[in-house]
Design a protein around this motif. Structure first.
Motif, PDB file in Angstrom:
ATOM      1  N   THR A   1      -0.722  19.044 -14.250  1.00  0.00           N
ATOM      2  CA  THR A   1      -0.583  20.491 -14.473  1.00  0.00           C
ATOM      3  C   THR A   1      -1.879  21.242 -14.209  1.00  0.00           C
ATOM      4  N   GLU A   2      -3.030  20.580 -14.298  1.00  0.00           N
ATOM      5  CA  GLU A   2      -4.286  21.294 -14.111  1.00  0.00           C
ATOM      6  C   GLU A   2      -4.561  21.643 -12.657  1.00  0.00           C
ATOM      7  N   LEU A   3      -3.751  21.072 -11.743  1.00  0.00           N
ATOM      8  CA  LEU A   3      -3.943  21.360 -10.325  1.00  0.00           C
ATOM      9  C   LEU A   3      -3.163  22.593  -9.931  1.00  0.00           C
ATOM     10  N   SER A   4      -3.593  23.201  -8.867  1.00  0.00           N
ATOM     11  CA  SER A   4      -2.910  24.401  -8.385  1.00  0.00           C
ATOM     12  C   SER A   4      -1.545  24.042  -7.811  1.00  0.00           C
ATOM     13  N   ASP A   5      -0.702  25.083  -7.715  1.00  0.00           N
ATOM     14  CA  ASP A   5       0.650  24.849  -7.176  1.00  0.00           C
ATOM     15  C   ASP A   5       0.612  24.351  -5.740  1.00  0.00           C
ATOM     16  N   ASP A   6      -0.336  24.850  -4.945  1.00  0.00           N
ATOM     17  CA  ASP A   6      -0.415  24.416  -3.547  1.00  0.00           C
ATOM     18  C   ASP A   6      -0.718  22.923  -3.452  1.00  0.00           C
ATOM     19  N   VAL A   7      -1.638  22.464  -4.289  1.00  0.00           N
ATOM     20  CA  VAL A   7      -1.994  21.039  -4.256  1.00  0.00           C
ATOM     21  C   VAL A   7      -0.802  20.190  -4.677  1.00  0.00           C
ATOM     22  N   ARG A   8      -0.079  20.632  -5.723  1.00  0.00           N
ATOM     23  CA  ARG A   8       1.062  19.834  -6.176  1.00  0.00           C
ATOM     24  C   ARG A   8       2.207  19.824  -5.157  1.00  0.00           C
ATOM     25  N   ARG A   9       2.412  20.998  -4.493  1.00  0.00           N
ATOM     26  CA  ARG A   9       3.447  21.030  -3.460  1.00  0.00           C
ATOM     27  C   ARG A   9       3.072  20.115  -2.297  1.00  0.00           C
ATOM     28  N   THR A  10       1.799  20.123  -1.915  1.00  0.00           N
ATOM     29  CA  THR A  10       1.348  19.239  -0.837  1.00  0.00           C
ATOM     30  C   THR A  10       1.530  17.772  -1.224  1.00  0.00           C
ATOM     31  N   ALA A  11       1.208  17.451  -2.479  1.00  0.00           N
ATOM     32  CA  ALA A  11       1.382  16.075  -2.943  1.00  0.00           C
ATOM     33  C   ALA A  11       2.857  15.679  -2.915  1.00  0.00           C
ATOM     34  N   SER A  12       3.739  16.625  -3.296  1.00  0.00           N
ATOM     35  CA  SER A  12       5.181  16.328  -3.267  1.00  0.00           C
ATOM     36  C   SER A  12       5.655  16.072  -1.844  1.00  0.00           C
ATOM     37  N   ARG A  13       5.175  16.906  -0.888  1.00  0.00           N
ATOM     38  CA  ARG A  13       5.561  16.680   0.496  1.00  0.00           C
ATOM     39  C   ARG A  13       5.066  15.317   0.980  1.00  0.00           C
ATOM     40  N   CYS A  14       3.861  14.957   0.556  1.00  0.00           N
ATOM     41  CA  CYS A  14       3.320  13.643   0.964  1.00  0.00           C
ATOM     42  C   CYS A  14       4.153  12.498   0.391  1.00  0.00           C
ATOM     43  N   VAL A  15       4.650  12.702  -0.848  1.00  0.00           N
ATOM     44  CA  VAL A  15       5.522  11.677  -1.435  1.00  0.00           C
ATOM     45  C   VAL A  15       6.767  11.497  -0.579  1.00  0.00           C
ATOM     46  N   GLY A  16       7.329  12.599  -0.107  1.00  0.00           N
ATOM     47  CA  GLY A  16       8.514  12.508   0.755  1.00  0.00           C
ATOM     48  C   GLY A  16       8.209  11.804   2.073  1.00  0.00           C
ATOM     49  N   GLU A  17       7.044  12.116   2.648  1.00  0.00           N
ATOM     50  CA  GLU A  17       6.679  11.466   3.898  1.00  0.00           C
ATOM     51  C   GLU A  17       6.450   9.964   3.711  1.00  0.00           C
ATOM     52  N   VAL A  18       5.835   9.613   2.565  1.00  0.00           N
ATOM     53  CA  VAL A  18       5.624   8.182   2.279  1.00  0.00           C
ATOM     54  C   VAL A  18       6.965   7.478   2.107  1.00  0.00           C
ATOM     55  N   GLN A  19       7.899   8.132   1.423  1.00  0.00           N
ATOM     56  CA  GLN A  19       9.226   7.528   1.267  1.00  0.00           C
ATOM     57  C   GLN A  19       9.933   7.371   2.622  1.00  0.00           C
ATOM     58  N   ARG A  20       9.766   8.394   3.487  1.00  0.00           N
ATOM     59  CA  ARG A  20      10.369   8.287   4.814  1.00  0.00           C
ATOM     60  C   ARG A  20       9.751   7.129   5.605  1.00  0.00           C
ATOM     61  N   LEU A  21       8.406   6.996   5.499  1.00  0.00           N
ATOM     62  CA  LEU A  21       7.735   5.895   6.196  1.00  0.00           C
ATOM     63  C   LEU A  21       8.168   4.546   5.641  1.00  0.00           C
TER      64      LEU A  21
ATOM     65  N   PRO B   1       0.822  -1.233   0.000  1.00  0.00           N
ATOM     66  CA  PRO B   1       0.000   0.000   0.000  1.00  0.00           C
ATOM     67  C   PRO B   1       0.845   1.268   0.000  1.00  0.00           C
ATOM     68  N   LEU B   2       2.022   1.224   0.644  1.00  0.00           N
ATOM     69  CA  LEU B   2       2.878   2.416   0.625  1.00  0.00           C
ATOM     70  C   LEU B   2       3.367   2.714  -0.788  1.00  0.00           C
ATOM     71  N   THR B   3       3.730   1.657  -1.501  1.00  0.00           N
ATOM     72  CA  THR B   3       4.174   1.849  -2.886  1.00  0.00           C
ATOM     73  C   THR B   3       3.046   2.415  -3.743  1.00  0.00           C
ATOM     74  N   GLY B   4       1.822   1.845  -3.576  1.00  0.00           N
ATOM     75  CA  GLY B   4       0.679   2.360  -4.334  1.00  0.00           C
ATOM     76  C   GLY B   4       0.377   3.817  -3.997  1.00  0.00           C
ATOM     77  N   MET B   5       0.467   4.152  -2.711  1.00  0.00           N
ATOM     78  CA  MET B   5       0.204   5.532  -2.292  1.00  0.00           C
ATOM     79  C   MET B   5       1.252   6.484  -2.872  1.00  0.00           C
ATOM     80  N   ARG B   6       2.520   6.056  -2.868  1.00  0.00           N
ATOM     81  CA  ARG B   6       3.579   6.917  -3.395  1.00  0.00           C
ATOM     82  C   ARG B   6       3.386   7.175  -4.885  1.00  0.00           C
ATOM     83  N   LEU B   7       3.027   6.114  -5.617  1.00  0.00           N
ATOM     84  CA  LEU B   7       2.806   6.285  -7.058  1.00  0.00           C
ATOM     85  C   LEU B   7       1.645   7.233  -7.338  1.00  0.00           C
ATOM     86  N   GLU B   8       0.558   7.084  -6.554  1.00  0.00           N
ATOM     87  CA  GLU B   8      -0.603   7.959  -6.740  1.00  0.00           C
ATOM     88  C   GLU B   8      -0.243   9.413  -6.446  1.00  0.00           C
TER      89      GLU B   8
END
Length: 400
Positions: free
Chosen positions: A236-256, A221-228
């Motif tokens: 690109t259609e998403l706002s910068d805030d949403v993409r930055r939040t998603a990037s931070r979440c990717v980092g947290e998933v990788q840390r986990l 599930p962590l791998t699936g979450m990271r890919l998503e």
């Protein structure tokens, strides 16, 4: 333990023999005194008859008349009514110690005959009997020591075997060779060791199954979450805030994911039995010596440590595993056997080559391979090859 049991048997025997010897010595003294007293009474009776005959014949009863009747260390006294007593003493009689004398008396009419025997006579007889009694007790003591030594060996044998089994369990071996004993305590200890062995082996198997399961159910599930999240951060259609939040979440998933890796690696690296680890070099030497003792003398056993000899691991599972392989080698091999050990960062590599097969060997005789393979898989390792093949058997085991 055998020495202590022997000492206990001998000590108990000494106490029993000493008590029996003292009782026998006192009883023997009483018997000797009774026997000597009865003998003196018979002697007094004979002397009284002789004195009566002399008086009827008109012969005087004097000291000279009594002296032939006084034996060594005895005295004879004849007392008659109206006449002074007449006494004769044998050689060695001491009047000063007459308080310890044994006395025999006989009265016939107006005549009383008293025969006294020195107390040293009984002491001499008792000394000879006590000497024989002491020799008998010493022989009994030696016999008891020999019997005690054999009984101690019989009683201690199952406990020595139980101690060896407990030591093997402490090394991580679960195929315990428990003794069959009619001693209730030994049987109870064997039952407890067997139950502990089964519980520990089952616990280890459940731990390994949990590690594999945890690795799968956490990482997937962590791998699936990271890919998503990565895909979301690149939209690109998403706002910068949403993409930055998603990037931070990717980092947290990788840390986990890294934390999960560390936890699983720590669990895999734990010692199977804490405190029982030995170096790979020492384990290889021990196993090689065990194989030399079990295989026929005409089969040479060579052992090599190709590297990582200072790697430490729990010896029991490796010993138990290689005993299954040894069963095949014993049944089939006719040539030299080589054992090669190599320590690696995460695994231990063991290679076994059994030389040429013995003539007439059948494939079904090599039954230890299946047991060895099942055990290797249970330990999280891998087994490949065959003992009697050119490549031999190669075993990879995790360093637990």
């Amino acid at each position: 333990m055998r020495e202590r049991l022997t000492i206990a048997f001998v000590a108990l025997t000494v106490v029993v023999l000493l008590v029996a010897g003292l009782v026998r010595a006192f009883t023997l003294r009483d018997l000797i005194e009774e026997r000597e007293s009865a003998s003196l009474e018979r002697t007094a009776q004979l002397i009284a008859v002789s004195v009566g005959s002399a008086e009827r014949d008109g012969d005087p009863v004097t000291t000279a008349f009594l002296e032939p009747m006084a034996a060594e260390r005895t005295s004879v006294t004849v007392e008659r009514a109206g006449l002074p007593p007449v006494t004769a003493m044998g050689a060695g009689y001491d009047v000063a110690q007459e308080a310890a004398d044994t006395v025999g008396r006989e009265t016939m009419g107006q005549t009383m005959v008293t025969v006294r025997q020195s107390g040293t006579v009984i002491q001499d007889i008792l000394g000879r009997n006590v000497g024989a009694l002491a020799a008998l007790l010493l022989m009994l003591l030696l016999f008891a020591g020999a019997v005690g030594f054999m009984l101690a060996g019989y009683l201690s044998r199952p406990f020595v075997a139980l101690a060896e089994s407990a030591e093997a369990l402490g090394r991580g071996r679960f195929d315990l060779e428990l003794p069959k004993s009619s001693i209730p305590e030994a049987a109870a200890i064997a039952t407890s060791l067997l139950a502990s062995s089964v519980r520990l082996e089952d616990s280890i198997k459940r731990d390994r199954a949990f590690f594999h399961h945890a690795s799968h159910v956490l990482r997937t599930p962590l791998t699936g979450m990271r890919l998503e999240l990565e895909e979301l951060s690149m939209r690109t259609e998403l706002s910068d805030d949403v993409r930055r939040t998603a990037s931070r979440c990717v980092g947290e998933v990788q840390r986990l994911d890294g934390v999960v890796d560390d936890l699983l690696e720590f669990a895999r690296g734990r010692s199977l039995v804490a405190g029982a680890e030995i170096s790979l070099a020492a384990l290889g030497s021990r196993i090689a010596q065990h194989w030399r003792d079990r295989l026929p003398e005409n089969i040479e056993v060579r052992a090599y440590v190709d590297g990582g000899g200072d790697a430490r691991l729990t010896p029991g599972p490796v010993e138990q595993l290689l005993d299954h392989v040894l069963a095949d080698v014993t049944a089939t091999a006719a040539g030299p056997v080589s054992l090669r050990f190599a320590g690696q960062p995460e695994h231990v590599r063991i290679r076994i080559e059994g030389g040429r097969p013995r003539s007439g060997t059948k494939p079904q005789e090599r039954a230890g391979a299946d047991s060895a393979k099942a055990m290797v898989e249970a330990l999280g390792g891998r087994l490949s090859g065959e003992v009697l093949s050119e490549a031999g058997v190669e075993i990879l085991l995790p360093r637990r």
